[in-house]
Design a protein around this motif. Sequence first.
Motif, PDB file in Angstrom:
ATOM      1  N   ILE A  67      49.104 -45.062  47.464  1.00  0.00           N
ATOM      2  CA  ILE A  67      49.177 -45.943  46.300  1.00  0.00           C
ATOM      3  C   ILE A  67      47.849 -46.672  46.224  1.00  0.00           C
ATOM      4  O   ILE A  67      47.370 -47.215  47.215  1.00  0.00           O
ATOM      5  CB  ILE A  67      50.339 -46.948  46.413  1.00  0.00           C
ATOM      6  CG1 ILE A  67      51.666 -46.197  46.510  1.00  0.00           C
ATOM      7  CG2 ILE A  67      50.337 -47.899  45.222  1.00  0.00           C
ATOM      8  CD1 ILE A  67      52.862 -47.083  46.784  1.00  0.00           C
ATOM      9  N   GLY A  68      47.255 -46.645  45.048  1.00  0.00           N
ATOM     10  CA  GLY A  68      45.949 -47.273  44.899  1.00  0.00           C
ATOM     11  C   GLY A  68      45.854 -48.097  43.636  1.00  0.00           C
ATOM     12  O   GLY A  68      46.558 -47.857  42.648  1.00  0.00           O
ATOM     13  N   LEU A  69      44.981 -49.073  43.679  1.00  0.00           N
ATOM     14  CA  LEU A  69      44.671 -49.913  42.521  1.00  0.00           C
ATOM     15  C   LEU A  69      43.177 -49.876  42.319  1.00  0.00           C
ATOM     16  O   LEU A  69      42.408 -50.108  43.270  1.00  0.00           O
ATOM     17  CB  LEU A  69      45.131 -51.359  42.754  1.00  0.00           C
ATOM     18  CG  LEU A  69      44.669 -52.396  41.730  1.00  0.00           C
ATOM     19  CD1 LEU A  69      45.288 -52.115  40.363  1.00  0.00           C
ATOM     20  CD2 LEU A  69      44.994 -53.792  42.195  1.00  0.00           C
ATOM     21  N   SER A  70      42.748 -49.574  41.118  1.00  0.00           N
ATOM     22  CA  SER A  70      41.320 -49.626  40.814  1.00  0.00           C
ATOM     23  C   SER A  70      41.102 -50.584  39.658  1.00  0.00           C
ATOM     24  O   SER A  70      41.922 -50.681  38.740  1.00  0.00           O
ATOM     25  CB  SER A  70      40.771 -48.233  40.473  1.00  0.00           C
ATOM     26  OG  SER A  70      41.382 -47.720  39.321  1.00  0.00           O
ATOM     27  N   ILE A  71      40.004 -51.312  39.756  1.00  0.00           N
ATOM     28  CA  ILE A  71      39.633 -52.282  38.738  1.00  0.00           C
ATOM     29  C   ILE A  71      38.220 -51.969  38.274  1.00  0.00           C
ATOM     30  O   ILE A  71      37.286 -51.957  39.083  1.00  0.00           O
ATOM     31  CB  ILE A  71      39.710 -53.727  39.259  1.00  0.00           C
ATOM     32  CG1 ILE A  71      41.126 -54.015  39.768  1.00  0.00           C
ATOM     33  CG2 ILE A  71      39.296 -54.726  38.187  1.00  0.00           C
ATOM     34  CD1 ILE A  71      41.254 -55.324  40.521  1.00  0.00           C
ATOM     35  N   ASP A  72      38.071 -51.702  37.004  1.00  0.00           N
ATOM     36  CA  ASP A  72      36.760 -51.432  36.406  1.00  0.00           C
ATOM     37  C   ASP A  72      36.223 -52.761  35.891  1.00  0.00           C
ATOM     38  O   ASP A  72      36.551 -53.188  34.781  1.00  0.00           O
ATOM     39  CB  ASP A  72      36.918 -50.406  35.291  1.00  0.00           C
ATOM     40  CG  ASP A  72      35.613 -49.763  34.902  1.00  0.00           C
ATOM     41  OD1 ASP A  72      34.546 -50.288  35.272  1.00  0.00           O
ATOM     42  OD2 ASP A  72      35.667 -48.708  34.241  1.00  0.00           O
TER      43      ASP A  72
END
Length: 162
Positions: free
Chosen positions: A153-158
Amino acid sequence: MTTTDFPGDDKDNAGEKYCNDDGVTIYGVDFNAKYHTKSGLGTGIAYNYLHASANSITSQFSQPRPHSMTWHLDYEKLFAKDYRLSSSISGRYLSRPHSKGETSNAYSIWRFSLALQMKKAYRITTIVDNLFNYIPKTYYWNSPATKGTSLSIGLSIDVDKI
């Protein structure tokens, strides 16, 4: 300059010399197809047939698998201006190696992924790899590097789009 001055000669670097196996003949055929609809549904398949003959089945090197195939089915939907859902399921199949000495079996491994993108800057991704929990009975050099199903499970923030 003599031939012994070049790197890779058989006197100074004997362990680095490259040699082909005599009598090995390999040829194959590939087939690939992809299709995407305007509704967001997509699919793809790739198949490879590899014919190896003569000494390839007793070679100390590659033990070719005559049949391999990959496939995927994906879907992407924009629910609102700022929310996009993407999902896919994909798989890979490798047939039993064409070998006299190796005993590894044919196998397939599947992966499922689900991603939600919010406001173009945030993305949450969930991946289930090796969905059906394939574990080789014996690990050979060409076995899949897996000990079973894994969950990521991953979270990416641009940051430049916040």
